[in-house]
Design a protein around this motif. Structure first.
Motif, PDB file in Angstrom:
ATOM      1  N   SER A  92       4.011   4.275   3.790  1.00 13.09           N
ATOM      2  CA  SER A  92       4.438   2.366   2.418  1.00 13.09           C
ATOM      3  C   SER A  92       4.314   1.738   2.715  1.00 13.09           C
ATOM      4  O   SER A  92       5.613   2.179   3.963  1.00 13.09           O
ATOM      5  CB  SER A  92       5.040   3.241   1.351  1.00 13.09           C
ATOM      6  OG  SER A  92       4.829   3.799   0.492  1.00 13.09           O
TER       7      SER A  92
ATOM      8  N   SER B 206       6.234  -1.655  -0.620  1.00 16.17           N
ATOM      9  CA  SER B 206       5.483  -1.033  -2.295  1.00 16.17           C
ATOM     10  C   SER B 206       6.299  -0.696  -3.195  1.00 16.17           C
ATOM     11  O   SER B 206       5.573  -0.508  -3.980  1.00 16.17           O
ATOM     12  CB  SER B 206       4.179  -0.414  -1.392  1.00 16.17           C
ATOM     13  OG  SER B 206       5.115   0.733  -0.679  1.00 16.17           O
TER      14      SER B 206
ATOM     15  N   TYR C 230       0.698  -1.300  -0.044  1.00 19.97           N
ATOM     16  CA  TYR C 230      -0.207  -0.146   0.133  1.00 19.97           C
ATOM     17  C   TYR C 230       0.746   1.495  -0.061  1.00 19.97           C
ATOM     18  O   TYR C 230       2.428   1.162   0.307  1.00 19.97           O
ATOM     19  CB  TYR C 230      -1.345   0.366   1.433  1.00 19.97           C
ATOM     20  CG  TYR C 230      -0.255   0.174   2.851  1.00 19.97           C
ATOM     21  CD1 TYR C 230       0.334   0.952   2.651  1.00 19.97           C
ATOM     22  CD2 TYR C 230       0.338  -1.227   3.229  1.00 19.97           C
ATOM     23  CE1 TYR C 230       0.509   1.521   3.698  1.00 19.97           C
ATOM     24  CE2 TYR C 230       0.629  -1.007   4.264  1.00 19.97           C
ATOM     25  CZ  TYR C 230       0.932   0.699   5.105  1.00 19.97           C
ATOM     26  OH  TYR C 230       2.133   0.846   6.032  1.00 19.97           O
ATOM     27  N   THR C 231       0.392   2.614  -0.515  1.00 19.14           N
ATOM     28  CA  THR C 231       0.722   3.111  -0.439  1.00 19.14           C
ATOM     29  C   THR C 231      -0.345   4.958  -0.162  1.00 19.14           C
ATOM     30  O   THR C 231      -1.370   4.214  -1.156  1.00 19.14           O
ATOM     31  CB  THR C 231       1.380   4.106  -1.698  1.00 19.14           C
ATOM     32  OG1 THR C 231       2.275   3.165  -1.437  1.00 19.14           O
ATOM     33  CG2 THR C 231       2.190   5.643  -1.165  1.00 19.14           C
TER      34      THR C 231
ATOM     35  N   SER D 261       7.602   1.792  -3.064  1.00 15.74           N
ATOM     36  CA  SER D 261       7.847   3.123  -3.036  1.00 15.74           C
ATOM     37  C   SER D 261       8.849   3.575  -2.383  1.00 15.74           C
ATOM     38  O   SER D 261       8.456   3.262  -0.886  1.00 15.74           O
ATOM     39  CB  SER D 261       6.430   4.035  -3.252  1.00 15.74           C
ATOM     40  OG  SER D 261       5.395   4.331  -4.385  1.00 15.74           O
TER      41      SER D 261
ATOM     42  N   ARG E 166       2.572  11.326   4.085  1.00 16.27           N
ATOM     43  CA  ARG E 166       2.784  10.117   2.497  1.00 16.27           C
ATOM     44  C   ARG E 166       3.005   8.581   3.432  1.00 16.27           C
ATOM     45  O   ARG E 166       4.234   9.071   3.878  1.00 16.27           O
ATOM     46  CB  ARG E 166       3.092  10.021   2.085  1.00 16.27           C
ATOM     47  CG  ARG E 166       3.618   9.064   0.113  1.00 16.27           C
ATOM     48  CD  ARG E 166       4.391  10.027  -1.068  1.00 16.27           C
ATOM     49  NE  ARG E 166       3.393  10.535  -1.307  1.00 16.27           N
ATOM     50  CZ  ARG E 166       2.858   9.561  -2.265  1.00 16.27           C
ATOM     51  NH1 ARG E 166       3.088   8.984  -3.141  1.00 16.27           N
ATOM     52  NH2 ARG E 166       1.892  10.790  -3.002  1.00 16.27           N
TER      53      ARG E 166
END
Length: 131
Positions: A125, A129, A109-110, A131, A123
């Motif tokens: 992650s 993910s 997930y992000t 990222s 934000r």
């Protein structure tokens, strides 16, 4: 001399870690790196007023609480997956904020947390993910 022996044993000890412990360690290292980056950013350009500071803190609190919920679900699931949208209830810390899913699957997930004007304030992650 004892320190040198201990340092020589570290690769052997880390090789004995189970895969789950390695994933958890990698996830924690990624979160620490993200928090350090956020700290450096905030130190470089401090927020201009109390409202901005409060909004950023609330968004980070929401992001941390949601991440904790997602990771707890994954750790307790039999198939090591994140919850589906129907299985997830947003934490109360996220009530007045907007959670936007950038990426969401059973394995990664992000998401971002934004204010009422849809400005990204935080934000997060998962470690897998990419990222």
């Amino acid at each position: 001399m004892k320190v040198l022996r201990l340092l020589l044993c570290l690769p052997l000890l880390s090789a004995c870690q189970d895969p789950q412990a390695r994933r958890d360690t990698a996830a924690l290292q990624a979160r620490v790196a993200t928090l350090e980056t956020q700290l450096r950013t905030m130190q470089a350009a401090p927020p201009s007023d109390a409202r901005t500071v409060t909004a950023s803190a609330a968004a980070q609190n929401c992001a941390n609480s949601l991440t904790r919920s997602l990771e707890t679900f994954r750790q307790n699931s039999l198939d090591d997956r994140y919850p589906t949208p129907a299985e997830l209830q947003l934490p109360t810390e996220c009530v007045d904020l907007h959670v936007n899913w950038v990426q969401r699957s059973n394995r990664a997930y992000t998401f971002t947390v934004a204010d009422e004007r849809n400005r990204e304030l935080a934000r997060q992650s998962s470690s897998s993910s990419g990222s």
